[in-house]
Write a protein that holds these residues in place. Structure first.
Motif, short mmCIF file in Angstrom:
data_model
loop_
_atom_site.label_atom_id
_atom_site.label_comp_id
_atom_site.label_asym_id
_atom_site.label_seq_id
_atom_site.Cartn_x
_atom_site.Cartn_y
_atom_site.Cartn_z
N ALA A 1 3.11 -37.43 -30.84
CA ALA A 1 2.92 -37.86 -29.44
C ALA A 1 1.96 -39.04 -29.33
O ALA A 1 2.24 -40.03 -28.65
CB ALA A 1 2.43 -36.69 -28.59
N THR B 1 6.53 -38.20 -23.05
CA THR B 1 6.49 -36.75 -23.02
C THR B 1 7.67 -36.22 -23.82
O THR B 1 8.69 -36.90 -23.96
CB THR B 1 6.56 -36.21 -21.58
OG1 THR B 1 6.37 -34.79 -21.59
CG2 THR B 1 7.90 -36.51 -20.93
N ALA C 1 9.29 -33.22 -15.15
CA ALA C 1 8.60 -34.48 -15.38
C ALA C 1 7.95 -34.99 -14.11
O ALA C 1 8.48 -34.82 -13.01
CB ALA C 1 9.59 -35.52 -15.93
#
Length: 980
Positions: free
Chosen positions: A677, A694, A712
């Protein structure tokens, strides 16, 4: 659980901040309650494989992997989630671990703790150093003169105003020094590590420069005294001004040699200077009570007299500096030594204790000394005196004017001619004249000036060295190199020496002091504002243990400092703040690769949080619509063209969120998610794409995208458009993946999302190229592939085919600098009217289109060869059921829902041919465009097989060289031409 034996407790040890009790117990055989025993186990589990730092111990009476709180677990903390020495990982506590061998037991879980705090340490290193730096040249050579000019009352006001600023700043520094472990680097380190590089860097640079100039000020004061001694004995070297320069340069060179000898020599010299100054003070106070000799009376000293005190209580302004703030600017540097202790924080054993106590004690005692000196000398010495013994007269003699006449001295002539050489207003060495033994005052002047110069000469290079090592600013890293065991900043010493010599050549104390006042006031304003800023932003890292700190006092100190700066010299204040703004802006713009828990970060978080919550309280309005995109990039560096395209119109305007679905078992994919990430976020940052990243872990792509679509975003900052790449391999991919892909489009429409598909002739996924030519470990954050959206397109056009009103008059391509053409369908006999209508509509939306074209031949039948190609495209996916009834078709299609029945082919024939015709139009009109945006067809859910829908998209977009954007809104308006 077995109870923990409680032994008799020894007396608690107190460090002044914490009370620490040590629990010790000794059992038979030397075993304590925390010693491992045979057959013991951790949480009743067999020996397991733990991380290298994890030990099994008996905590609170039973065996466990958990450990008790300890200093080592928090030392050198950097980021959230960093491993800590001695503390088990979450996996050690939560996961099932493998058996690898026997346990290791710590020999001593608790060690006896003894906290030794010797008051002499902080008294010597902080209090003495601060007092010496405060007791500088101004005390001996200018405070009597300031008292004569401003009067005792206003002099006390000047002193108390200065002390107010320095005391508040001292409280702020005390708070900073108790906000975590302090290392070397002094004021700069304290502020930058507590409040971030933005403010710390600018304060550090200004403060280092101010200290370098202060070396010159104190050295000039020393040289001025030596010059006066030479002048009394008619032994000037050249002339009064050049003598100051010569003596000053020689003196600062000697001080440089002492500094280079190391802190040990410098500390010993400071103690010697401190003792000399104390003796000189006592000598001065004794001198004030000794009856004045005739020689001293001729110079204006008459011991304590009430009428002298009354006359000197009010101001008597003289000369160009004769104003309140003019004198304040000269006096203020004498109060600026409060950070001398903080500047050597790396040499202190316990800075969190030494700096607050030492600094505040130094401020108190020096303030008392200034007030006492001003009051006593103002009660003993008249403002004007000739110094001539011949001016003695009988009391009450006619023609004698002035206060001295009452004491038998006539100074009328020199007063009227303004030629008096002595008295408070004319003689800078009044303290020496008043004292019991003049040479001791001279020694005190030498001690005060040299000690202050030496302290500044040591402080400036150390602060600057720490600043250079952090590489916040360019071109200064050369001065960060250290030499010797203590990493002495030799290069910094030489730079400070050069700056000091440059200001010594001015050779005028009253000219140098205001310069220093301005820079120190600027530094103090920044320090106080930094603390206030950290407090009001609720920075999680700002938790000072100093109990007397107040954010409102810090704000007051900052405001007072700024006001005084402008009252002293407004243009110099503007220059100082201009420098600060430039330094602050540079760090904010360059974003150096450091992370110290900046209060700016905390402030940004608070602002973002407040604004996000505030958005949720306001109803959405069509005028504020923004295309907020959830982009299915996978790893963003795998599809850079998709990222760059969306970034062209979301940049600085709207939300862009790069979504990645990790398909597989959660236990297997979660470590990959955590590992990658940060790398993906860094890749986006390095590419200058303002976007979030994400990911989710799911069993298949469609369920993962459903998670992203639903979860989201935050509040009103949620995606409203799903952007994804075109599935080029749909004909060869597994049928289920085809179903999932088209199902994702249906899901997006179900959740009221707009949909944007992007197709490029060469494809979007560059992962295979990357993996073939780049080290896999650098994929996430290093390699940057170039795309068409990063280069200039010259005179090419963006062609927008607005064929159906889906609520979105195509805004795609607004971030790309190209000529924009709009194409709409129409009838050949009404082309002019329809063009005018569309131009009128688009002009009301103010979107900046350049051309509008009507397509009168859009409804013509496509060429036969193209129709044949479409039929061949869908042939492998046809059910060939012979137009059987629906029940039979459903039975035949069991297990293969993507198959196309003959009836579906027939019913959708017109729609299929329309896609063929549109492709022909695109090839005719937009073959050389930079980008094509067109409204795609919608396949009715449950009535249009996924293979047929993909065949439409394939037919519509095939053989096109420019990138093509297939965009479809959710049938809701996103633009309006009304003002409300």
């Amino acid at each position: 659980m077995a109870e923990l034996p409680i032994p008799d407790l020894p007396p608690a040890h107190c460090s002044g901040r914490f009370t620490i009790s040590t629990l010790l117990s000794v059992e038979e055989g030397g075993r304590g309650p925390y010693t491992a025993t045979e057959g013991s186990s951790c949480d009743s589990v067999q020996p397991t494989h733990l991380s290298s730092s994890t030990l099994c111990s008996r905590t609170f009476g039973y065996n466990t992997v958990d450990v008790v709180p300890a200093y080592e677990h928090y030392a050198n903390s950097k980021g959230v989630g960093d491993p800590r020495k001695g503390r088990p990982s979450l996996a050690d506590l939560h996961s099932i671990l493998k058996v690898t061998g026997a346990w290791l037991y710590p020999q001593h879980l608790w060690q006896p703790l003894a906290v030794l705090l010797v008051p002499a340490v902080w008294l010597q290193w902080v209090t003495i150093r601060c007092m010496l730096n405060i007791w500088g040249v101004i005390l001996y050579l200018r405070l009597p003169w300031i008292t004569a000019q401003a009067g005792i009352a206003l002099t006390w006001l000047i002193i108390l105003m200065s002390v107010t600023v320095t005391t508040i700043t001292g409280l702020s520094i005390s708070a900073i020094s108790t906000n975590g472990k302090v290392k070397s680097g002094g004021t700069y380190f304290l502020i930058s590590r507590s409040l971030g590089p933005e403010l710390g860097g600018s304060i550090g640079l200004i403060f280092a420069f101010a200290n370098a100039v202060a070396v010159a000020m104190h050295t000039v004061g020393f040289a001025e005294t030596v010059r006066d001694l030479l002048q009394e004995h008619n032994s000037l070297i050249v002339d009064p001004t050049n003598d100051i320069r010569i003596i000053g340069v020689i003196t600062v060179t000697v001080l440089l040699g002492i500094s280079l000898a190391g802190m040990e020599w410098e500390a010993k010299a400071q103690i010697l200077f401190f003792l000399v100054i104390l003796v000189s003070f006592i000598n001065y106070l004794v001198g004030t009570v000794i009856p004045a000799t005739a020689e001293k009376q001729a110079k204006g000293f008459f011991s304590y007299r009430a009428d002298i005190f009354a006359q000197n209580f009010v101001p008597n302004w003289r000369g160009p500096e004769g104003s309140f703030f003019g004198l304040f600017s000269i006096f203020f540097p004498s109060a600026t030594g409060i950070l001398a202790g903080a500047n050597i924080s790396g040499d202190l054993k316990d800075p969190a204790v030494a700096i607050p106590k030492g600094t505040l004690m130094a401020i108190f005692w020096t303030t008392v000394s200034y007030l006492v000196l001003s009051a006593t000398i103002g009660a003993c010495v008249v403002r004007d005196a000739s110094g001539s013994l011949n001016d003695s007269v009988a009391v009450g003699s006619p023609g004698c004017e002035g206060l001295a006449c009452r004491f038998g001295w006539n100074f009328t002539a020199c007063t009227q001619q303004q030629s008096c050489r002595y008295g408070l207003s004319n003689y800078y060495q009044s303290m020496s004249m008043v004292s019991g033994f003049g040479p001791l005052i001279t020694a005190g002047i030498f001690g005060a000036t040299l000690s202050s110069a030496l302290a500044c000469l040591v402080s400036a290079p150390k602060v600057f060295q720490c600043l250079c090592k952090d590489q916040l600013y360019p071109l200064i890293g050369f001065f960060g190199k250290g030499y010797g065991r203590n990493s002495e900043p030799i290069r910094g010493y030489m730079l400070t020496y050069v700056i000091a010599v440059g200001f010594i050549l001015i050779a005028e104390l009253n000219a140098i002091a205001p310069i220093i006042s301005n820079f120190f006031l600027c530094s103090y304003a920044l320090i106080n504002f930094s603390c206030f800023h950290a407090s009001i932003t609720n920075s999680p890292g700002w938790r000072p243990s100093f109990q007397y700190y107040s954010k409102w006092a810090a704000l007051f100190g900052a405001a007072v400092s700024v006001v005084i700066m402008f009252l002293l010299t407004w243009w110099a204040a503007l220059i100082a703040f201009g420098i600060v703004i430039f330094l602050l802006g540079y760090v904010l713009y360059k974003k150096p690769d450091v992370n110290w828990g900046s209060s700016m970060q905390a402030s940004s978080y608070n602002m973002a949080l407040n604004y996000s919550v505030g958005l949720s309280e306001v109803d959405e309005h069509i005028k504020n619509y923004r295309p907020q995109c959830l982009v299915l990039t996978g790893p963003p560096n795998f599809r850079p063209a998709l990222v760059d395209f969306v970034g062209t119109f979301t940049k600085n305007l709207s939300l862009m969120l790069c979504g990645n679905v990790l398909i597989g078992p959660r236990k297997q994919k979660m470590p990959e998610s955590r590992l990658m990430a940060d790398g993906h976020t860094k890749w986006l940052t390095k590419r200058k794409i303002k976007a979030f990243y994400t990911d989710v872990v799911a069993e298949d792509l469609r369920s993962g995208v459903q998670m992203l679509i639903q979860a989201a975003g935050l509040g009103k900052m949620r995606p409203n458009i799903l952007v994804l790449g075109y599935k080029r391999n749909w004909r060869t991919a597994s049928p289920q993946s085809l179903e999932d892909y088209v199902g994702i489009l249906h899901d997006a429409f179900d959740f009221k999302y707009g949909v944007c598909l992007m197709r490029m002739k060469e494809g979007l996924n560059v992962s295979q190229v990357l993996q073939a030519h780049v080290d896999p470990t650098t994929l996430a954050s290093e390699h940057q592939a170039s795309t068409i959206f990063q280069s200039e397109q010259g005179k090419k056009t963006i062609d927008i085919y607005w064929l159906f009103d889906d609520g979105v008059p195509a805004k795609w391509g607004q971030g790309i600098q190209c000529k924009i053409r709009v194409f709409v369908g129409g009838q050949i006999n009404r082309m002019d009217e329809e063009r005018k209508a569309i131009v009128s509509l688009l002009s009301k939306f103010r979107l900046g289109f350049h051309e509008v074209h009507i397509l009168p031949d859009i409804n013509q039948k496509p060429r036969p060869e193209h129709i044949k190609r479409f039929d061949e495209l869908i042939a492998p996916f046809r059910l060939n059921d012979g137009f059987k009834d629906e029940a039979t078709v459903n039975e035949m299609r069991q297990g293969c829902p993507w198959k196309i029945s003959d009836e579906e082919v027939d019913k959708n024939r017109a729609k299929s041919l329309r896609q063929v015709r549109l492709n022909e139009i695109l090839l005719d009109y937009s073959r050389d465009a930079a980008l094509i945006a067109i409204t795609p067809p919608i396949g009715r859910k449950g009535r249009c097989p996924s293979s047929l829908y993909m065949a439409w998209l394939e037919t519509l977009s095939q053989d096109l060289r420019p990138p093509i954007i297939l965009t479809r809104g959710n049938q809701e308006n996103v633009l309006t031409f009304y003002c409300q």
